[in-house]
Design a protein around this motif. Structure first.
Motif, mmCIF file in Angstrom:
data_model
loop_
_atom_site.group_PDB
_atom_site.id
_atom_site.type_symbol
_atom_site.label_atom_id
_atom_site.label_comp_id
_atom_site.label_asym_id
_atom_site.label_seq_id
_atom_site.Cartn_x
_atom_site.Cartn_y
_atom_site.Cartn_z
ATOM 1 N N ASP A 100 0.826 -1.205 0.000
ATOM 2 C CA ASP A 100 0.000 0.000 0.000
ATOM 3 C C ASP A 100 0.865 1.262 0.000
ATOM 4 O OD1 ASP A 100 -2.404 1.358 -0.133
ATOM 5 O OD2 ASP A 100 -3.265 0.372 1.622
ATOM 6 N N ILE A 101 0.208 2.408 -0.160
ATOM 7 C CA ILE A 101 0.914 3.659 -0.377
ATOM 8 C C ILE A 101 0.846 4.589 0.834
ATOM 9 C CG2 ILE A 101 0.577 3.542 -2.850
ATOM 10 C CD1 ILE A 101 -1.669 5.654 -2.530
ATOM 11 N N ALA A 111 7.662 1.600 4.739
ATOM 12 C CA ALA A 111 7.603 0.918 6.036
ATOM 13 C C ALA A 111 6.870 -0.422 5.943
ATOM 14 C CB ALA A 111 6.920 1.808 7.067
ATOM 15 N N LYS A 112 6.165 -0.654 4.840
ATOM 16 C CA LYS A 112 5.396 -1.893 4.677
ATOM 17 C C LYS A 112 6.049 -2.882 3.714
ATOM 18 C CE LYS A 112 0.999 0.480 5.617
ATOM 19 N NZ LYS A 112 -0.313 0.907 5.067
ATOM 20 N N ILE A 113 7.182 -2.507 3.135
ATOM 21 C CA ILE A 113 7.779 -3.358 2.103
ATOM 22 C C ILE A 113 8.326 -4.655 2.680
ATOM 23 C CG2 ILE A 113 9.708 -3.541 0.474
ATOM 24 C CD1 ILE A 113 9.284 -0.594 -0.208
ATOM 25 N N LYS A 122 12.098 -11.016 -5.902
ATOM 26 C CA LYS A 122 13.322 -10.755 -6.666
ATOM 27 C C LYS A 122 13.614 -9.270 -6.851
ATOM 28 C CE LYS A 122 13.818 -15.155 -7.210
ATOM 29 N NZ LYS A 122 14.820 -15.868 -6.406
ATOM 30 N N ALA A 123 12.595 -8.425 -6.723
ATOM 31 C CA ALA A 123 12.815 -7.009 -7.020
ATOM 32 C C ALA A 123 11.723 -6.151 -6.410
ATOM 33 C CB ALA A 123 12.867 -6.786 -8.530
ATOM 34 N N ILE A 124 11.980 -4.865 -6.400
ATOM 35 C CA ILE A 124 10.989 -3.852 -6.049
ATOM 36 C C ILE A 124 10.830 -2.950 -7.269
ATOM 37 C CG2 ILE A 124 10.434 -1.893 -4.535
ATOM 38 C CD1 ILE A 124 12.409 -3.182 -2.476
ATOM 39 N N LEU A 125 9.594 -2.790 -7.718
ATOM 40 C CA LEU A 125 9.295 -1.882 -8.820
ATOM 41 C C LEU A 125 8.338 -0.827 -8.279
ATOM 42 C CD1 LEU A 125 8.197 -2.863 -12.470
ATOM 43 C CD2 LEU A 125 7.945 -0.611 -11.428
ATOM 44 N N ALA A 126 8.867 0.354 -8.008
ATOM 45 C CA ALA A 126 8.080 1.419 -7.381
ATOM 46 C C ALA A 126 7.941 2.599 -8.333
ATOM 47 C CB ALA A 126 8.747 1.868 -6.084
ATOM 48 N N ALA A 138 15.386 4.453 1.949
ATOM 49 C CA ALA A 138 14.827 3.295 2.650
ATOM 50 C C ALA A 138 14.703 2.104 1.714
ATOM 51 C CB ALA A 138 13.472 3.653 3.250
ATOM 52 N N ILE A 139 14.277 2.357 0.484
ATOM 53 C CA ILE A 139 14.115 1.270 -0.482
ATOM 54 C C ILE A 139 15.473 0.659 -0.831
ATOM 55 C CG2 ILE A 139 13.455 0.753 -2.875
ATOM 56 C CD1 ILE A 139 11.140 2.759 -2.493
#
Length: 357
Positions: A100-101, A111-113, A122-126, A138-139
């Protein structure tokens, strides 16, 4: 007169045609011609950005990034973005896992990742929503801790800097859209920005895997930008300061005129030099939004519901509830914002909102 949410900035036609003449004279219309190479060089200099590959639209860079990074399994992403962010993940055979955002910045809630990370991640796509940076520090820390790749959908971020650096310089890969609705555009187009060690693989992927005319190295696709597209970019780029300045004036007029109304506006992250790419406002209820949209449309004024619906509700996702994104997506619109929008029209828009809120 009809007022749309945006209007494409068009440079003088003669200037565009003068630049395009070089392609006309040589007969070289695509396959990384001289205009494209000039555009990439000028963009990299203007932006102060990482290695750039200009492409024919803004979605292929996302798909190529996922492919080139060899991502399989789960990719953590945001439910509040344009559909291409999620569809690219699914298109490349991966599974989007939504987080969520933040209700103020509208970017993924860092804080929720970690709670969403599994052995399959495998990844974060933001997405830097409306050009507003994610909490990149943070990411990055989360990605290093869990050995994850980071891709930023920076479609709205042309010219944005964070802590003095181009926003395109964050993450393993950043992508941008040069669609005609964007403040810098090539008619249709986009770009991929990446770290030096990733550039060659990204480059090969965007050009069928060609390594010279007769050698192929791995799987590729056709994402090349054409010379007519590059010519448009070269003719728009000299006007960027004018474009940014005019859009800033529109935003400042909205800010002043709407300041006393009970609506929420976008909170820009500290240390950001923003680009005035959109002007979103958030109402208290969807009913209020729909009433005001109808009143505006009755006056031939057409804002847009960016971004609706929340992407976790798409029929090819798992439908996990994202309460903040779902709520905001139902209550947010972007007001008209473009070079040439008259002050009297801005005030007319505000007056309609004020009378119907």
């Amino acid at each position: 007169m009809r007022i749309n949410v945006t209007r494409t900035f068009l440079p003088p036609q003669a200037e565009y045609q003068a630049i395009l003449k070089l392609a006309w004279d040589t007969g070289w219309m695509t396959n990384r011609g001289v205009l494209l190479k000039e555009l990439e060089k000028k963009l990299q200099d203007y932006l102060g950005s990482n290695n750039i590959i200009a492409m024919t639209n803004g979605t292929l860079p996302l798909q190529i990034a996922i492919k080139a990074l060899k991502l399989e399994g789960e990719i953590i992403t945001t439910p509040f973005s344009y559909v291409a962010t999620t569809s690219s993940i699914v298109w490349e055979g991966c599974t989007p896992v939504f987080v969520d955002i933040d209700p103020d910045y509208l970017t993924i809630d860092e804080a929720k990742i970690e709670a969403a990370i599994t052995p399959k991640t495998k990844a974060i796509l933001a997405t830097h929503v409306f050009g507003n940076p994610c909490h990149v520090e943070a990411i990055e820390a989360i990605a290093v801790k869990h050995n994850l790749k980071v891709i930023y959908d920076a479609a709205h971020c042309f010219g944005v800097t964070y802590k003095g650096s181009s926003l395109f310089n964050y993450g393993d890969v950043s992508t941008c859209s040069f669609h005609a609705t964007k403040l810098f555009h090539t008619g249709e187009g986009g770009a991929l920005f990446c770290k030096e060690n990733l550039f060659r693989q990204m480059y090969l992927h965007h050009n069928f895997g060609h390594d010279g005319p007769d050698v192929f190295r791995g799987l590729g696709i056709n994402a090349k930008m054409s010379e007519p597209q590059a010519a448009m970019g070269l003719s728009v780029l000299p006007y960027m300061e004018t474009i940014l300045g005019e859009r800033q004036k529109v935003v400042e007029t909205y800010e002043s005129a709407l300041k006393d109304l009970p609506i929420q506006r976008l909170k820009i992250r500290k240390d950001t030099e923003w680009n005035y790419s959109y002007y979103p406002i958030i109402f208290k209820t969807e009913t209020q939004l729909l009433k005001i949209m109808q009143a505006l449309e009755d006056a031939s004024i057409f804002p847009r519901r960016y971004f609706y619906p929340s992407l976790n509700t798409l029929d090819y996702t798992d439908g996990e509830v994202m309460p903040v994104s779902e709520s905001i997506s139902k209550r947010i619109i972007c007001l008209p914002l473009y070079v040439g929008l008259e002050n009297q029209d801005i005030l007319r828009i505000v007056d309609i909102i004020t009378k119907n809120i």
